[in-house]
Design a protein around this motif. Structure first.
Motif, mmCIF file in Angstrom:
data_model
loop_
_atom_site.group_PDB
_atom_site.id
_atom_site.type_symbol
_atom_site.label_atom_id
_atom_site.label_comp_id
_atom_site.label_asym_id
_atom_site.label_seq_id
_atom_site.Cartn_x
_atom_site.Cartn_y
_atom_site.Cartn_z
ATOM 1 N N ASN B 303 15.300 -6.638 2.561
ATOM 2 C CA ASN B 303 15.214 -6.373 1.122
ATOM 3 C C ASN B 303 14.159 -7.303 0.546
ATOM 4 N N ILE B 304 13.344 -6.783 -0.309
ATOM 5 C CA ILE B 304 12.306 -7.646 -0.866
ATOM 6 C C ILE B 304 12.099 -7.409 -2.351
ATOM 7 N N LEU B 305 11.541 -8.429 -2.967
ATOM 8 C CA LEU B 305 11.124 -8.307 -4.356
ATOM 9 C C LEU B 305 9.649 -7.949 -4.347
ATOM 10 N N VAL B 306 9.292 -6.985 -5.174
ATOM 11 C CA VAL B 306 7.890 -6.619 -5.281
ATOM 12 C C VAL B 306 7.574 -6.372 -6.738
ATOM 13 N N GLN B 307 6.306 -6.147 -6.985
ATOM 14 C CA GLN B 307 5.894 -5.810 -8.333
ATOM 15 C C GLN B 307 5.674 -4.311 -8.416
ATOM 16 N N ARG B 363 -1.528 0.117 -5.992
ATOM 17 C CA ARG B 363 -2.014 -0.192 -7.336
ATOM 18 C C ARG B 363 -1.198 0.480 -8.429
ATOM 19 N N ASN B 364 -0.174 1.158 -8.045
ATOM 20 C CA ASN B 364 0.561 1.951 -9.024
ATOM 21 C C ASN B 364 2.010 2.023 -8.558
ATOM 22 N N ASN B 365 2.772 2.941 -9.125
ATOM 23 C CA ASN B 365 4.177 2.988 -8.733
ATOM 24 C C ASN B 365 4.512 4.161 -7.817
ATOM 25 N N TYR B 366 3.471 4.740 -7.179
ATOM 26 C CA TYR B 366 3.798 5.839 -6.284
ATOM 27 C C TYR B 366 3.156 5.714 -4.902
ATOM 28 N N GLU B 367 2.408 4.656 -4.692
ATOM 29 C CA GLU B 367 1.850 4.436 -3.352
ATOM 30 C C GLU B 367 2.507 3.201 -2.760
ATOM 31 N N LEU B 368 3.228 3.409 -1.679
ATOM 32 C CA LEU B 368 4.048 2.352 -1.107
ATOM 33 C C LEU B 368 3.615 2.043 0.324
ATOM 34 N N PHE B 369 3.433 0.764 0.611
ATOM 35 C CA PHE B 369 3.103 0.358 1.971
ATOM 36 C C PHE B 369 4.382 0.254 2.777
#
Lengths: 150, 449
Positions: B303-307, B363-369
């Motif tokens: 589990n991680i915190l991200v922006q 760079r946005n809220n729909y592209e996730l690594f």
């Protein structure tokens, strides 16, 4: 929503250029001048801009009004800046005076790209800047980031 | 580029042209004249340059270099001389292959695998790369923090664009011998724009952490760090240590940290579950925030915190079954207001390639690594369902891939004393920073006896 109204722009040499209003108002400066002037017959004087440069600016604005964001527009922009340095600088100054942000960005980015790989000496020459560092001072500055000079 | 050209108005030259140049060029142009020197050093210019839309965000990745299988016994492997992997001590937390940093040339992450560049080239062969925790970047700077499982944890600041590196002096205090490792935070004081570092040294010792140190760095001014005093600290302690026992009382482990808008957030495992702890860099106080109440305290980890957009988000991983390394789904919880979590969405992972961990948004809220079950880094587009393979991979065992959204900055961390940094010197300084010193070895072998 073109009213079909034509605007007349007058260059430094007093030559007149007729353009559609939509094209002319790409410059907020010209837009304001149109709004301030209530007599429909007067032309807009641009005494600081030569005919050659004004023609270039108008070419840019026309294309950008007519063409949506596309590969075609990008290609136009790339070709548009392929001019001699004198012309490029003149267009920058005109675009700046006319406050056409996208043209300022485009032309300035082109200059930035040209300058990227230059040496400090080349920069001095290009912008007529005198290097007022004493030799040992300059040497000191170079030593702060020697890798940048590789 | 010669000739008698009309001079461009100075404001135009500075605000529209110079500000679009890369850092390396600007460092060179400091010798054009004194005016340009002062300009390029000014905080006004540095800020405008950093914030300029032409200063693109690029993806910096820490990843593994897998050997190219070759029958040629004379083949030159790039890390051969520098990487000494001690297979006897391999316990799954060390990478089997050396780690490297790479940076993608532009935002499109297009085409071929990332390119080695000046800014990261000199650290590529550091053998202990996996021992560095990189926090940031904040305003173009990274906080580096070594993680050696002993008393010699070190912190340093690094600006890759200017090739500057600076050790942080440790507070003068002896740590207990049972091997604490520090947890740190790094960000900006929103009121003064100074960089702040929070250092919690005793996280891993038997007693819960109850001390922290906060250091302040104002770029270009001081030669050394200023430690901030906390007026609430007990008189018996050296003034720079802060009591934070009420914050970390029942904490067992500390996970990822993320900086956003004036506060640094950590995800912390406590005896009663998970919690977020933040350090407010404007007010210089710690605060506790309960995790979203459904977050499974027993979940395997990752589990991680991200922006995401302008908020902190918690990515909660749900695995297929208890010991599985394959994700079933990821719950994205967003904290729009402090202490208030909303489940933004749940990403179902069963339909796509097998995923092990999410790593963060682009760079946005729909592209996730994401890191796949075979340790490959991919970029998943939530809108189009497309998965893009980025051509880099991690290693088996723990997750070694780290992603950073990096923008170049001119911020100087050298302070008043100007030292010359050439590539070799920088490489040496970096190696020293990462070296396991003699005294460490002795302690290490003493422990093993």
């Amino acid at each position: 929503m073109s009213t079909g109204k034509m605007i007349v722009l007058r260059s430094k040499e007093n030559e007149t250029f007729e353009v559609e209003e939509a094209v002319a108002v790409m410059s907020p400066t010209i837009k304001r001048m149109i709004e301030d002037d209530h007599s429909a017959d007067t032309s807009i004087p641009l005494p600081k801009i030569t005919s050659k440069i004004l023609a270039k600016v108008i070419e840019y604005c026309k294309k950008h009004v007519e063409t949506p964001e596309s590969e075609e527009l990008k290609s136009f922009d790339a070709d548009f800046v392929k001019v001699d340095q004198q012309t490029l600088f003149d267009v920058i100054i005109a675009a700046h005076d006319l406050n056409i942000k996208s043209l300022v960005d485009l032309t300035c980015q082109t200059v930035a790209d040209m300058l990227k790989g230059c040496t400090p000496e080349q920069i001095s020459k290009t912008f007529n800047i005198e290097n007022n560092f004493a030799p040992e001072e300059e040497e000191q500055v170079r030593r702060e980031n020697p890798w940048a000079f590789e | 580029m010669e000739g008698d050209l009309p001079n461009l108005p100075e404001d135009l030259l500075i605000d529209e042209i110079l500000v679009k140049l890369p850092v390396k060029s600007l460092l060179r142009f400091k010798c054009v004249c004194k005016k340009w020197y002062n300009l390029i050093e000014s905080s006004y210019f540095i800020r405008n340059h950093f914030n300029n839309p032409k200063n693109h965000t690029r993806l910096l990745v820490r990843h593994s270099i897998r050997p190219i299988i070759s029958d040629d016994s004379n083949s030159d492997s790039v890390w051969e001389d520098d990487f000494h992997f001690d297979s006897d001590s391999y316990d799954g937390t060390e990478p089997q292959n050396p780690l490297a940093l790479s940076i993608f040339p532009d935002e499109t992450l297009a085409g071929s695998p990332p390119v080695h560049e000046d800014i990261i080239d000199f650290i590529q062969r550091c053998p202990n790369m996996h021992r560095i925790i990189m926090i940031g970047p904040i305003g173009g700077l990274f906080l580096l923090h070594t993680n050696f499982n002993d008393v010699n944890d070190r912190l340093a600041l690094w600006n890759p664009a200017t090739a500057e590196f600076r050790r942080l002096p440790r507070p003068n205090f002896r740590f207990p011998m049972d091997g604490p490792r520090c947890v740190s935070g790094f960000g900006l004081d929103p009121l003064t724009n100074d960089y702040k570092i929070v250092w919690i040294p005793t996280f891993w010792s038997d007693a819960p952490p109850d001390l922290a140190a906060v250091a302040l760095y104002t770029p270009g001014t001081d030669e050394s760090w200023r430690q901030i005093e906390n007026p609430n600290v007990l008189a018996s302690l050296p003034g720079i240590w802060w009591k934070c026992s009420q914050i970390f009382d029942d904490c067992i482990e500390c996970f990822s940290g993320e900086y956003l808008n004036g506060a640094f957030y950590w995800l912390v495992e406590c005896t009663c579950g998970r919690r977020v702890v933040l350090f407010d860099m404007g007010r210089d106080v710690f605060r506790k925030i309960p995790a979203p109440h459904n977050v499974n305290a027993r979940s395997r980890g990752g589990n991680i915190l991200v922006q995401i957009d302008e908020s902190i988000a918690l990515l909660e991983n749900e695995y297929m079954w208890p010991h599985s390394t394959v994700l079933k789904s990821i719950n994205v919880w967003i904290m729009k207001e402090e202490g208030c979590w909303t489940k933004h969405f749940t990403l179902g992972c069963e339909a796509m390639v097998e995923i092990q961990y999410p790593l963060g948004f682009w760079r946005n809220n729909y592209e996730l690594f994401l890191e796949t079950a075979s340790n490959e880094l991919v970029l998943y587009d939530l809108n189009t369902d497309k998965v893009k393979d980025l051509g880099v991979c991690g290693d088996e065992g723990a997750s070694f891939i780290r992603i950073f959204k990096y923008r170049e900055s001119l911020v100087s961390i050298k302070g008043r004393q100007r030292e010359s940094w050439n590539r070799d010197k920088l490489r040496n300084v970096f190696s020293d920073f990462l070296a396991v010193s003699e005294s460490d070895d002795e302690e290490e072998s003493a422990k093993n006896d």
